[in-house]
Design a protein around this motif. Structure first.
Motif, PDB file in Angstrom:
ATOM      1  N   LEU A   1      93.995  21.686 -15.645  1.00 40.01           N
ATOM      2  CA  LEU A   1      95.024  22.071 -14.672  1.00 40.01           C
ATOM      3  C   LEU A   1      94.489  22.093 -13.240  1.00 40.01           C
ATOM      4  O   LEU A   1      95.231  22.386 -12.301  1.00 40.01           O
ATOM      5  CB  LEU A   1      95.590  23.448 -15.021  1.00 40.01           C
ATOM      6  CG  LEU A   1      96.378  23.535 -16.322  1.00 40.01           C
ATOM      7  CD1 LEU A   1      96.716  24.987 -16.645  1.00 40.01           C
ATOM      8  CD2 LEU A   1      97.644  22.702 -16.222  1.00 40.01           C
TER       9      LEU A   1
ATOM     10  N   LEU B   1     102.031  26.721 -17.174  1.00 40.21           N
ATOM     11  CA  LEU B   1     102.381  26.091 -15.900  1.00 40.21           C
ATOM     12  C   LEU B   1     103.311  26.998 -15.105  1.00 40.21           C
ATOM     13  O   LEU B   1     103.145  27.161 -13.888  1.00 40.21           O
ATOM     14  CB  LEU B   1     103.043  24.736 -16.154  1.00 40.21           C
ATOM     15  CG  LEU B   1     102.185  23.688 -16.857  1.00 40.21           C
ATOM     16  CD1 LEU B   1     103.013  22.450 -17.177  1.00 40.21           C
ATOM     17  CD2 LEU B   1     100.974  23.336 -16.029  1.00 40.21           C
TER      18      LEU B   1
ATOM     19  N   LYS C   1     103.570  19.060 -15.422  1.00 36.08           N
ATOM     20  CA  LYS C   1     102.282  18.403 -15.660  1.00 36.08           C
ATOM     21  C   LYS C   1     102.071  17.204 -14.753  1.00 36.08           C
ATOM     22  O   LYS C   1     100.956  16.856 -14.408  1.00 36.08           O
ATOM     23  CB  LYS C   1     102.171  17.978 -17.114  1.00 36.08           C
ATOM     24  CG  LYS C   1     102.001  19.132 -18.071  1.00 36.08           C
ATOM     25  CD  LYS C   1     101.803  18.653 -19.484  1.00 36.08           C
ATOM     26  CE  LYS C   1     101.728  19.842 -20.423  1.00 36.08           C
ATOM     27  NZ  LYS C   1     101.555  19.426 -21.815  1.00 36.08           N
TER      28      LYS C   1
END
Length: 135
Positions: free
Chosen positions: A67, A124, A132
């Motif tokens: 991430l 997220l 993403k």
């Protein structure tokens, strides 16, 4: 007879001292460790309490690497007070295992919880990442 009584008294005192040392750190020390955990969690967006050799910890850290987010990592095996911090975590979250992951001050869980939150998109959202594709 009096000498035997004094020896027995000294033995009892020694046993009490040993028992007290086995009961663990004093309450002030335990409070200090809880305070350390709370301060770390409130001072950083992502906190991972980890052990450097643990494959589950590495797995959780990899999620944040994917991430492009850098967590604040406390490697319990590399700290003298690591076991006491782990005890404090256990008291706070009900788990003694590592990793223990916190996002914006809230407990997310361990490795499986972190991976599941990532795969479902919950992580997220918690991190404020739109999708993403933004990575």
């Amino acid at each position: 007879m009096a000498a035997a009584g004094r020896r027995l008294g000294l033995t009892a005192v020694a046993l009490l001292a040993v028992a007290a040392s086995l009961l663990g750190p004093p309450v002030a020390s335990a409070a200090k460790r809880v305070s350390f955990v709370k301060k770390a969690v409130s001072s950083h967006d992502i906190v991972i309490f980890s052990k450097s050799y643990c494959p589950y910890c590495k797995r959780a850290k990899t999620v944040f690497k994917e991430l492009k987010k850098e967590p604040y990592v406390v490697e319990l095996d590399q700290r003298e007070d690591g076991p006491e911090i782990q005890d404090a975590l256990s008291d706070m979250v009900g788990r003694r295992t590592v990793p223990q992951v916190f996002i914006h001050g809230k407990h997310l869980g361990g490795s499986d919880d972190t991976v599941e939150a990532y795969e479902s998109g919950k992580l997220l959202t918690l991190l404020g990442i739109d999708k993403k594709d933004d990575l």
